[in-house]
Design a protein around this motif. Structure first.
Motif, PDB file in Angstrom:
ATOM      1  N   ALA A   1      16.482  -3.866  -9.801  1.00  0.00           N
ATOM      2  CA  ALA A   1      15.796  -3.744  -8.506  1.00  0.00           C
ATOM      3  C   ALA A   1      15.495  -2.280  -8.221  1.00  0.00           C
ATOM      4  O   ALA A   1      16.230  -1.384  -8.653  1.00  0.00           O
ATOM      5  CB  ALA A   1      16.643  -4.340  -7.379  1.00  0.00           C
ATOM      6  N   LEU A   2      14.408  -2.036  -7.487  1.00  0.00           N
ATOM      7  CA  LEU A   2      14.049  -0.681  -7.088  1.00  0.00           C
ATOM      8  C   LEU A   2      13.462  -0.695  -5.694  1.00  0.00           C
ATOM      9  O   LEU A   2      13.035  -1.729  -5.179  1.00  0.00           O
ATOM     10  CB  LEU A   2      13.071  -0.049  -8.092  1.00  0.00           C
ATOM     11  CG  LEU A   2      11.649  -0.628  -8.208  1.00  0.00           C
ATOM     12  CD1 LEU A   2      10.705  -0.070  -7.139  1.00  0.00           C
ATOM     13  CD2 LEU A   2      11.077  -0.318  -9.586  1.00  0.00           C
ATOM     14  N   ARG A   3      13.421   0.502  -5.116  1.00  0.00           N
ATOM     15  CA  ARG A   3      12.810   0.697  -3.806  1.00  0.00           C
ATOM     16  C   ARG A   3      11.946   1.951  -3.878  1.00  0.00           C
ATOM     17  O   ARG A   3      12.356   2.976  -4.424  1.00  0.00           O
ATOM     18  CB  ARG A   3      13.886   0.860  -2.746  1.00  0.00           C
ATOM     19  CG  ARG A   3      13.370   0.944  -1.301  1.00  0.00           C
ATOM     20  CD  ARG A   3      13.229   2.378  -0.858  1.00  0.00           C
ATOM     21  NE  ARG A   3      12.824   2.451   0.557  1.00  0.00           N
ATOM     22  CZ  ARG A   3      12.006   3.361   1.054  1.00  0.00           C
ATOM     23  NH1 ARG A   3      11.471   4.295   0.266  1.00  0.00           N
ATOM     24  NH2 ARG A   3      11.704   3.357   2.340  1.00  0.00           N
ATOM     25  N   THR A   4      10.744   1.898  -3.350  1.00  0.00           N
ATOM     26  CA  THR A   4       9.859   3.048  -3.312  1.00  0.00           C
ATOM     27  C   THR A   4       9.018   2.992  -2.045  1.00  0.00           C
ATOM     28  O   THR A   4       8.989   1.971  -1.347  1.00  0.00           O
ATOM     29  CB  THR A   4       8.955   3.094  -4.562  1.00  0.00           C
ATOM     30  OG1 THR A   4       8.272   4.351  -4.622  1.00  0.00           O
ATOM     31  CG2 THR A   4       7.925   1.978  -4.538  1.00  0.00           C
ATOM     32  N   THR A   5       8.342   4.087  -1.745  1.00  0.00           N
ATOM     33  CA  THR A   5       7.448   4.155  -0.589  1.00  0.00           C
ATOM     34  C   THR A   5       6.025   4.337  -1.082  1.00  0.00           C
ATOM     35  O   THR A   5       5.753   5.256  -1.860  1.00  0.00           O
ATOM     36  CB  THR A   5       7.821   5.322   0.343  1.00  0.00           C
ATOM     37  OG1 THR A   5       9.158   5.133   0.825  1.00  0.00           O
ATOM     38  CG2 THR A   5       6.869   5.380   1.531  1.00  0.00           C
ATOM     39  N   VAL A   6       5.141   3.455  -0.652  1.00  0.00           N
ATOM     40  CA  VAL A   6       3.725   3.540  -0.985  1.00  0.00           C
ATOM     41  C   VAL A   6       2.998   4.187   0.185  1.00  0.00           C
ATOM     42  O   VAL A   6       3.126   3.737   1.328  1.00  0.00           O
ATOM     43  CB  VAL A   6       3.139   2.147  -1.279  1.00  0.00           C
ATOM     44  CG1 VAL A   6       1.642   2.247  -1.556  1.00  0.00           C
ATOM     45  CG2 VAL A   6       3.860   1.492  -2.447  1.00  0.00           C
ATOM     46  N   ALA A   7       2.237   5.244  -0.115  1.00  0.00           N
ATOM     47  CA  ALA A   7       1.490   5.944   0.936  1.00  0.00           C
ATOM     48  C   ALA A   7       0.146   5.253   1.144  1.00  0.00           C
ATOM     49  O   ALA A   7      -0.741   5.326   0.301  1.00  0.00           O
ATOM     50  CB  ALA A   7       1.282   7.405   0.545  1.00  0.00           C
ATOM     51  N   THR A   8      -0.007   4.563   2.260  1.00  0.00           N
ATOM     52  CA  THR A   8      -1.254   3.877   2.575  1.00  0.00           C
ATOM     53  C   THR A   8      -2.000   4.627   3.670  1.00  0.00           C
ATOM     54  O   THR A   8      -1.449   5.529   4.313  1.00  0.00           O
ATOM     55  CB  THR A   8      -0.994   2.432   3.049  1.00  0.00           C
ATOM     56  OG1 THR A   8      -0.521   2.464   4.406  1.00  0.00           O
ATOM     57  CG2 THR A   8       0.038   1.739   2.171  1.00  0.00           C
ATOM     58  N   ASP A   9      -3.251   4.254   3.904  1.00  0.00           N
ATOM     59  CA  ASP A   9      -4.045   4.878   4.975  1.00  0.00           C
ATOM     60  C   ASP A   9      -3.481   4.573   6.353  1.00  0.00           C
ATOM     61  O   ASP A   9      -3.831   5.233   7.336  1.00  0.00           O
ATOM     62  CB  ASP A   9      -5.498   4.389   4.908  1.00  0.00           C
ATOM     63  CG  ASP A   9      -6.209   4.873   3.661  1.00  0.00           C
ATOM     64  OD1 ASP A   9      -5.748   5.877   3.076  1.00  0.00           O
ATOM     65  OD2 ASP A   9      -7.213   4.242   3.259  1.00  0.00           O
ATOM     66  N   HIS A  10      -2.616   3.566   6.417  1.00  0.00           N
ATOM     67  CA  HIS A  10      -2.061   3.157   7.707  1.00  0.00           C
ATOM     68  C   HIS A  10      -0.605   3.589   7.861  1.00  0.00           C
ATOM     69  O   HIS A  10       0.065   3.173   8.805  1.00  0.00           O
ATOM     70  CB  HIS A  10      -2.158   1.641   7.854  1.00  0.00           C
ATOM     71  CG  HIS A  10      -3.570   1.132   7.754  1.00  0.00           C
ATOM     72  ND1 HIS A  10      -4.405   1.043   8.847  1.00  0.00           N
ATOM     73  CD2 HIS A  10      -4.288   0.708   6.692  1.00  0.00           C
ATOM     74  CE1 HIS A  10      -5.581   0.575   8.460  1.00  0.00           C
ATOM     75  NE2 HIS A  10      -5.534   0.375   7.156  1.00  0.00           N
ATOM     76  N   GLY A  11      -0.121   4.408   6.932  1.00  0.00           N
ATOM     77  CA  GLY A  11       1.258   4.877   7.023  1.00  0.00           C
ATOM     78  C   GLY A  11       2.091   4.410   5.853  1.00  0.00           C
ATOM     79  O   GLY A  11       1.621   3.658   4.983  1.00  0.00           O
TER      80      GLY A  11
END
Length: 345
Positions: A213-223
């Motif tokens: 399992a992993l966790r990451t943050t995706v940078a979208t145009d909405h935050g």
């Protein structure tokens, strides 16, 4: 006609009338069929009350709960053959219960539009054509693509096949995420935190190699969007243990804790959970995230096995975003079908 022949005809008619009158009426025929129909309805209605103490029977029933509806036409055929009015009426209970549980899946609940498309697939450790699978998944047009069960031998093929479409990616153990959008704050998620002192003493390199399992943050145009990718432990059905789910349930509990501690309001979980969202084992997850497939799917979304899907064990669950549509993609070289969803803010 002779008097003797007339008397014989009269006696035969009396016997025939007695037989007709002695036959049970339509409400008394088929008591076994009526009892089975009621039992089927109660089984589906009270599935959450079936205990797991003996062979995880409750979880087993919940895994294949939609398929209990198959017994309705079988019992209906028997009731019509027996001309049993009681059995036909008793069948109303399982029909009503099944429609209440799954009737919504018979209509298309998808909506047009959506800001982000995600796809997830267990690519199968024994996949004979990982390069072909990578091409098929890249052609899906997903903005975010999650893969589970990546082997060291096949990792290079996936990285090479997806590099052009996805400039950002991370692989943590046997799970990976490919994205058209930047990634940050990436880390493995320990789904063996409840495995006892043995797991705690494993070297860090071994833990990462075994990581599922992993966790990451995706940078979208909405935050920022927190994305989890998980492949929970396998399940087995054996005469000795029944429905064995110890590893999966332990992983699900640990993953639920990680999601409970997540600070980001917008969360997506992608992965092979080796179970359906009806299974009580996922209460710690489904109490915090809701299924995109349940909210915006056309059909049941069965994903495994790819040759003849009977269960939806590959899941997309979200919080803080609005599901627009969900569907199952065509088969690749894996034994799981890819699942996809579009969501908006």
């Amino acid at each position: 006609m002779s008097r003797q022949a007339g008397a014989g005809t009269w006696r035969a008619g009396v016997r025939r009338a007695i037989r007709i009158c002695s036959r049970p009426g339509p409400w008394k025929r088929g008591p076994v069929l009526a009892a089975l129909a009621l039992l089927l309805g109660l089984l589906m209605l009270l599935h959450a009350q079936i205990p797991n103490r003996i062979g995880n029977l409750g979880s087993l029933v919940e895994t294949f709960l939609p398929w209990f509806g198959v017994f309705v036409p079988v019992l209906l055929a028997g009731a019509l053959w027996r001309r049993s009015a009681s059995a036909v009426v008793a069948l109303l209970l399982p029909v009503v219960v099944w429609l209440n549980l799954f009737g919504g899946l018979l209509s298309d609940k998808s909506h047009p539009g959506g800001d982000l498309t995600v796809v997830s697939q267990n690519v199968d450790a024994g996949n004979p054509d990982p390069a072909g699978t990578a091409r098929d998944l890249a052609a899906s047009g997903a903005d975010v693509l999650a893969l589970e069960e990546i082997t060291p031998q096949a990792r290079g093929a996936y990285e090479k096949g997806l590099a052009k479409a996805y400039p950002y990616h991370t692989v943590q153990g046997t799970v990976g995420l490919w994205s058209k959008l930047p990634l940050s704050d990436t880390r493995p998620v320990d789904t063996e935190m409840d495995a006892g002192p043995l797991a705690a003493t494993k070297p860090a390199a071994v833990k990462l190699a075994d990581n599922r399992a992993l966790r990451t943050t995706v940078a979208t145009d909405h935050g920022p969007l927190a994305v989890y990718v998980a492949h929970l432990g396998s399940v087995r059905v054996t005469p000795r243990t029944g429905f064995w789910t110890d590893s999966r349930d332990r992983n699900a509990h640990a993953l639920g804790k990680a999601i409970a501690a997540e600070k980001n309001e917008r969360v997506v979980l992608l992965g092979d959970l080796n179970g359906t969202t009806d299974d009580r084992a996922f209460a710690g997850i489904t109490s915090r995230l809701h299924s995109v497939q349940d909210a915006a799917r056309d059909g049941f979304g069965f994903s495994w096995p790819a040759s003849f899907p009977v269960a939806r064990i590959d899941q997309i669950l979200v919080r803080g975003v609005k599901p627009a549509s969900s569907w199952v993609l065509p088969a690749t070289g894996s034994d799981h079908l890819p699942v996809a969803a579009r969501m908006s803010w």
